[in-house]
Design an enzyme around this catalytic site. Structure first.
Site, mmCIF file in Angstrom:
data_model
loop_
_atom_site.group_PDB
_atom_site.id
_atom_site.type_symbol
_atom_site.label_atom_id
_atom_site.label_comp_id
_atom_site.label_asym_id
_atom_site.label_seq_id
_atom_site.Cartn_x
_atom_site.Cartn_y
_atom_site.Cartn_z
ATOM 1 N N CYS A 126 51.557 60.943 42.022
ATOM 2 C CA CYS A 126 51.375 62.141 41.200
ATOM 3 C C CYS A 126 51.412 61.689 39.747
ATOM 4 O O CYS A 126 51.124 60.530 39.455
ATOM 5 C CB CYS A 126 52.453 63.185 41.517
ATOM 6 S SG CYS A 126 54.123 62.680 41.079
ATOM 7 N N ARG A 127 51.784 62.539 38.846
ATOM 8 C CA ARG A 127 51.832 62.164 37.430
ATOM 9 C C ARG A 127 52.996 61.220 37.134
ATOM 10 O O ARG A 127 52.819 60.183 36.535
ATOM 11 C CB ARG A 127 51.931 63.421 36.551
ATOM 12 C CG ARG A 127 51.974 63.129 35.067
ATOM 13 C CD ARG A 127 52.072 64.411 34.240
ATOM 14 N NE ARG A 127 52.358 64.107 32.867
ATOM 15 C CZ ARG A 127 53.593 63.927 32.379
ATOM 16 N NH1 ARG A 127 54.638 64.026 33.163
ATOM 17 N NH2 ARG A 127 53.772 63.647 31.100
#
Length: 127
Positions: free
Chosen positions: A90-91
């Site tokens: 993810c981020r």
């Protein structure tokens, strides 16, 4: 006595250093560094699933990474291989850690979180 103590210390040091490049338990989940993930991905030994939003994915993603947003993960289990190493990203690593925990609770034993997420990723990115 001194010799025995040195042998014990040597064994401990070897055991600790041998585990440095392996998947580790972290915050209730299983994770690996971006460097380890990049190596597995480049060797085609792992599939990467991006659990960010479609907008985040469009802004830049790992080539061939499959987009399955975290909020869709549980309803798209049939798209996730059980017979391959699966790396979630993810981020920053938080959502992918949640996804890793979810998938492992559903019987996916080869799922691993990529620590630091896209913020730490130093491999290729498609925009």
């Amino acid at each position: 006595m001194n010799k025995i103590m040195m042998i014990v210390m040597l064994i401990v040091v070897v055991a600790i250093s041998a585990g440095c490049n392996h998947v580790v338990a972290s915050q209730g989940g299983i994770s690996m560094t971006t460097e380890e993930a990049l190596s597995l991905w480049q060797a085609k030994k792992a599939v990467i699933i991006d659990v960010r939003t479609p907008q985040e994915y469009q802004e830049g993603h790992i080539p061939d990474a499959v987009l399955i947003p975290l909020n869709q993960l549980e309803t798209r289990l049939d798209e996730i291989p059980k017979d391959q190493q699966v790396l979630l990203i993810c981020r920053s690593g938080r959502r992918s850690a949640q996804g890793t925990n979810l998938l492992r609770s559903k019987g996916f034993e080869q799922v691993v979180n990529i620590e630091g997420g896209m913020l730490a990723w130093r491999g290729p990115v498609v925009k």
